[in-house]
Design a protein around this motif. Structure first.
Motif, PDB file in Angstrom:
ATOM      1  N   ALA A  90       0.808  -1.216   0.000  1.00  0.00           N
ATOM      2  CA  ALA A  90       0.000   0.000   0.000  1.00  0.00           C
ATOM      3  C   ALA A  90       0.842   1.267   0.000  1.00  0.00           C
ATOM      4  O   ALA A  90       0.355   2.340  -0.390  1.00  0.00           O
ATOM      5  N   SER A  91       2.095   1.182   0.407  1.00  0.00           N
ATOM      6  CA  SER A  91       2.993   2.340   0.379  1.00  0.00           C
ATOM      7  C   SER A  91       3.787   2.410  -0.924  1.00  0.00           C
ATOM      8  O   SER A  91       4.713   3.206  -1.043  1.00  0.00           O
ATOM      9  N   ARG A 115       5.167 -12.567   4.899  1.00  0.00           N
ATOM     10  CA  ARG A 115       4.464 -11.822   5.944  1.00  0.00           C
ATOM     11  C   ARG A 115       3.518 -10.773   5.338  1.00  0.00           C
ATOM     12  O   ARG A 115       3.654  -9.567   5.570  1.00  0.00           O
ATOM     13  N   PRO A 116       2.557 -11.214   4.571  1.00  0.00           N
ATOM     14  CA  PRO A 116       1.639 -10.270   3.931  1.00  0.00           C
ATOM     15  C   PRO A 116       0.676  -9.636   4.934  1.00  0.00           C
ATOM     16  O   PRO A 116       0.363 -10.223   5.978  1.00  0.00           O
ATOM     17  N   VAL A 117       0.231  -8.456   4.614  1.00  0.00           N
ATOM     18  CA  VAL A 117      -0.876  -7.849   5.344  1.00  0.00           C
ATOM     19  C   VAL A 117      -2.155  -8.331   4.676  1.00  0.00           C
ATOM     20  O   VAL A 117      -2.382  -8.056   3.492  1.00  0.00           O
ATOM     21  N   LEU A 118      -2.975  -9.083   5.380  1.00  0.00           N
ATOM     22  CA  LEU A 118      -4.149  -9.690   4.780  1.00  0.00           C
ATOM     23  C   LEU A 118      -5.287  -8.690   4.616  1.00  0.00           C
ATOM     24  O   LEU A 118      -5.391  -7.708   5.354  1.00  0.00           O
ATOM     25  N   TRP A 119      -6.123  -8.971   3.628  1.00  0.00           N
ATOM     26  CA  TRP A 119      -7.357  -8.205   3.416  1.00  0.00           C
ATOM     27  C   TRP A 119      -8.367  -8.719   4.431  1.00  0.00           C
ATOM     28  O   TRP A 119      -8.802  -9.869   4.362  1.00  0.00           O
ATOM     29  N   ASN A 124      -9.740  -4.161   7.967  1.00  0.00           N
ATOM     30  CA  ASN A 124      -8.529  -3.658   7.308  1.00  0.00           C
ATOM     31  C   ASN A 124      -8.532  -4.118   5.850  1.00  0.00           C
ATOM     32  O   ASN A 124      -7.954  -5.142   5.515  1.00  0.00           O
ATOM     33  N   PRO A 125      -9.164  -3.336   4.951  1.00  0.00           N
ATOM     34  CA  PRO A 125      -9.230  -3.737   3.531  1.00  0.00           C
ATOM     35  C   PRO A 125      -7.938  -3.399   2.796  1.00  0.00           C
ATOM     36  O   PRO A 125      -7.904  -2.551   1.899  1.00  0.00           O
ATOM     37  N   TYR A 126      -6.873  -4.109   3.157  1.00  0.00           N
ATOM     38  CA  TYR A 126      -5.532  -3.801   2.650  1.00  0.00           C
ATOM     39  C   TYR A 126      -5.361  -4.337   1.228  1.00  0.00           C
ATOM     40  O   TYR A 126      -5.637  -5.504   0.951  1.00  0.00           O
ATOM     41  N   LEU A 127      -4.876  -3.482   0.339  1.00  0.00           N
ATOM     42  CA  LEU A 127      -4.728  -3.853  -1.063  1.00  0.00           C
ATOM     43  C   LEU A 127      -3.280  -3.751  -1.530  1.00  0.00           C
ATOM     44  O   LEU A 127      -2.558  -2.824  -1.150  1.00  0.00           O
ATOM     45  N   TYR A 128      -2.887  -4.710  -2.355  1.00  0.00           N
ATOM     46  CA  TYR A 128      -1.594  -4.698  -3.044  1.00  0.00           C
ATOM     47  C   TYR A 128      -1.824  -4.343  -4.514  1.00  0.00           C
ATOM     48  O   TYR A 128      -2.926  -4.504  -5.045  1.00  0.00           O
ATOM     49  N   THR A 129      -0.787  -3.868  -5.160  1.00  0.00           N
ATOM     50  CA  THR A 129      -0.843  -3.544  -6.586  1.00  0.00           C
ATOM     51  C   THR A 129       0.052  -4.506  -7.350  1.00  0.00           C
ATOM     52  O   THR A 129       1.241  -4.633  -7.054  1.00  0.00           O
ATOM     53  N   VAL A 130      -0.549  -5.184  -8.313  1.00  0.00           N
ATOM     54  CA  VAL A 130       0.181  -6.131  -9.158  1.00  0.00           C
ATOM     55  C   VAL A 130       0.346  -5.492 -10.536  1.00  0.00           C
ATOM     56  O   VAL A 130      -0.648  -5.180 -11.200  1.00  0.00           O
ATOM     57  N   THR A 131       1.601  -5.310 -10.953  1.00  0.00           N
ATOM     58  CA  THR A 131       1.895  -4.689 -12.244  1.00  0.00           C
ATOM     59  C   THR A 131       2.571  -5.710 -13.149  1.00  0.00           C
ATOM     60  O   THR A 131       3.610  -6.280 -12.794  1.00  0.00           O
ATOM     61  N   VAL A 145      -2.125  -3.078 -14.867  1.00  0.00           N
ATOM     62  CA  VAL A 145      -2.057  -2.877 -13.420  1.00  0.00           C
ATOM     63  C   VAL A 145      -3.366  -3.358 -12.801  1.00  0.00           C
ATOM     64  O   VAL A 145      -4.456  -2.966 -13.234  1.00  0.00           O
ATOM     65  N   GLN A 146      -3.251  -4.210 -11.803  1.00  0.00           N
ATOM     66  CA  GLN A 146      -4.411  -4.729 -11.088  1.00  0.00           C
ATOM     67  C   GLN A 146      -4.178  -4.618  -9.580  1.00  0.00           C
ATOM     68  O   GLN A 146      -3.064  -4.834  -9.102  1.00  0.00           O
ATOM     69  N   ARG A 147      -5.245  -4.292  -8.857  1.00  0.00           N
ATOM     70  CA  ARG A 147      -5.169  -4.306  -7.396  1.00  0.00           C
ATOM     71  C   ARG A 147      -5.859  -5.562  -6.868  1.00  0.00           C
ATOM     72  O   ARG A 147      -6.826  -6.045  -7.451  1.00  0.00           O
ATOM     73  N   THR A 148      -5.337  -6.068  -5.777  1.00  0.00           N
ATOM     74  CA  THR A 148      -5.966  -7.214  -5.137  1.00  0.00           C
ATOM     75  C   THR A 148      -5.620  -7.213  -3.666  1.00  0.00           C
ATOM     76  O   THR A 148      -4.743  -6.464  -3.207  1.00  0.00           O
ATOM     77  N   GLY A 149      -6.297  -8.049  -2.925  1.00  0.00           N
ATOM     78  CA  GLY A 149      -5.988  -8.246  -1.513  1.00  0.00           C
ATOM     79  C   GLY A 149      -5.834  -9.728  -1.250  1.00  0.00           C
ATOM     80  O   GLY A 149      -6.545 -10.553  -1.843  1.00  0.00           O
ATOM     81  N   PHE A 150      -4.921 -10.083  -0.380  1.00  0.00           N
ATOM     82  CA  PHE A 150      -4.685 -11.490  -0.072  1.00  0.00           C
ATOM     83  C   PHE A 150      -5.568 -11.898   1.100  1.00  0.00           C
ATOM     84  O   PHE A 150      -5.540 -11.272   2.161  1.00  0.00           O
TER      85      PHE A 150
END
Length: 343
Positions: A90-91, A115-119, A124-131, A145-150
């Motif tokens: 997210a940063s 050690r992922p931050v889970l969705w 905590n709707p934490y999202l990662y960016t997959v490019t 570019v796609q966003r997703t959460g684990f």
């Protein structure tokens, strides 16, 4: 170049929905744009999907094991093409990557995020960016570019729904795309207002009834941690025989296509936990519901189709009668009850 687009809201006996108690609005009611690519690209032609599918195969609080599947359109088939996939938190810090030489039209890249931050839904709707980037040598030729959460989830028939191992009580709304003066041609502020009302109510889940909704609502659900049930427009009151004019084979072809488009287009949204098959389709029982047919074999076929594309989510359907015919047609069944509605 001449581009001609025809839009019609004429009744079709081979296009879902055949019937339903909601407005079916026609025309081009969502934004459209022209996609221009080079001859080699991440394909935009695979069921109008992003062409990138993020498979969550082994998710825990220690590690997120994913497999990024990318579909390509390659005209030249030449040497030197490669695919570089990065995952940023997210940063915007890159936490994992994979670079792979291309030998075919589909590339699968296994990636581990430690050690992922889970969705965690609303918590905590934490999202990662997959490019995903396509290179010809050192030259970038395409990017998606796609966003997703684990996350991982499960359902227990006695204990309920669990997100990342923790119980989560699901309650909320069925939502239709409808706004005063605009019907289903919603503006960005309409989606935002709906989401604010959903959050204000304290809801944790939403059913997108009874058709695939526009992308902004899936994005907002990802960002705000709302669990989704999304479905194709296969609606009651009953199979194909009830309306009397249905092109049965055309109806089935369209339904199969609708399943593929829904899953492939919305695959990467972490908010989606349930794929919906149908809503309130009645089955002939030879007594009260004589006028209906037997849609059960086709419902089971669609359930299998969902499962063949995506094994990571659960299937669901909704029924408004206490019939046992639907048992075994999906992972979950919603029993719609209308206490006090009808006399």
């Amino acid at each position: 170049n001449l581009l001609e687009v025809w839009a019609s809201n004429a009744y079709r006996t081979d296009v879902l929905p055949i019937s339903g108690d909601f407005n079916v609005n026609g025309g081009i009611h969502r934004p459209c744009h022209l996609i221009i690519t080079g001859q080699d690209c991440i394909t935009p032609l695979f069921y109008a999907s992003p062409g990138v599918f993020i498979h969550q195969e082994n998710i825990s609080r220690e590690t997120a094991g994913i497999n990024v599947e990318t579909h390509l359109s390659l005209k030249n088939k030449k040497q030197g093409l490669k695919l570089k996939t990065t995952i940023a938190d997210a940063s915007n810090k890159i936490v994992a990557s994979n670079e792979t030489g291309i030998s075919g039209d589909i590339v699968r890249q296994p990636i581990q995020v430690e050690r992922p931050v889970l969705w965690e839904g609303k918590k905590n709707p934490y999202l990662y960016t997959v490019t995903v980037e396509l290179y010809d040598g050192n030259q970038l030729v395409d990017r998606m570019v796609q966003r997703t959460g684990f996350r991982y989830f499960s359902v227990d028939h006695e204990k309920g729904f669990f997100l990342n191992g923790n119980y989560l009580n699901l309650y909320g709304f069925c939502r239709h795309e409808d706004a005063v003066g605009r019907a289903s041609a919603l503006l960005p502020e309409d989606y935002k207002m709906d989401m604010e009302l959903i959050k204000e109510s304290g809801a944790t889940a939403m059913r997108l009834a009874h058709y695939p909704h526009a992308e902004p609502m899936y994005d907002l659900s990802d960002e705000n941690g709302i669990i989704l049930w999304t479905e194709i427009p296969m609606c009651g009151p009953g199979g194909q025989a009830f309306t009397g004019l249905v092109d049965t084979e055309g109806f089935k072809v369209n339904a199969r296509l609708a399943v593929k488009e829904l899953v492939y287009q919305k695959f990467n949204h972490p908010s989606i936990c349930f794929w919906g098959i149908c809503n309130e389709i009645l089955v002939s029982d030879g007594k009260r519901f004589v006028e209906y047919d037997n849609p059960i074999p086709f419902i089971k076929e669609l359930n299998g189709l969902y499962k063949s594309i995506d094994t990571s989510r659960l299937t669901a359907l909704a029924t408004c009668v206490d019939q046992s015919y639907y048992l075994g047609c999906s992972d979950l069944i919603a029993w719609n009850k209308y206490f006090g509605w009808y006399k």
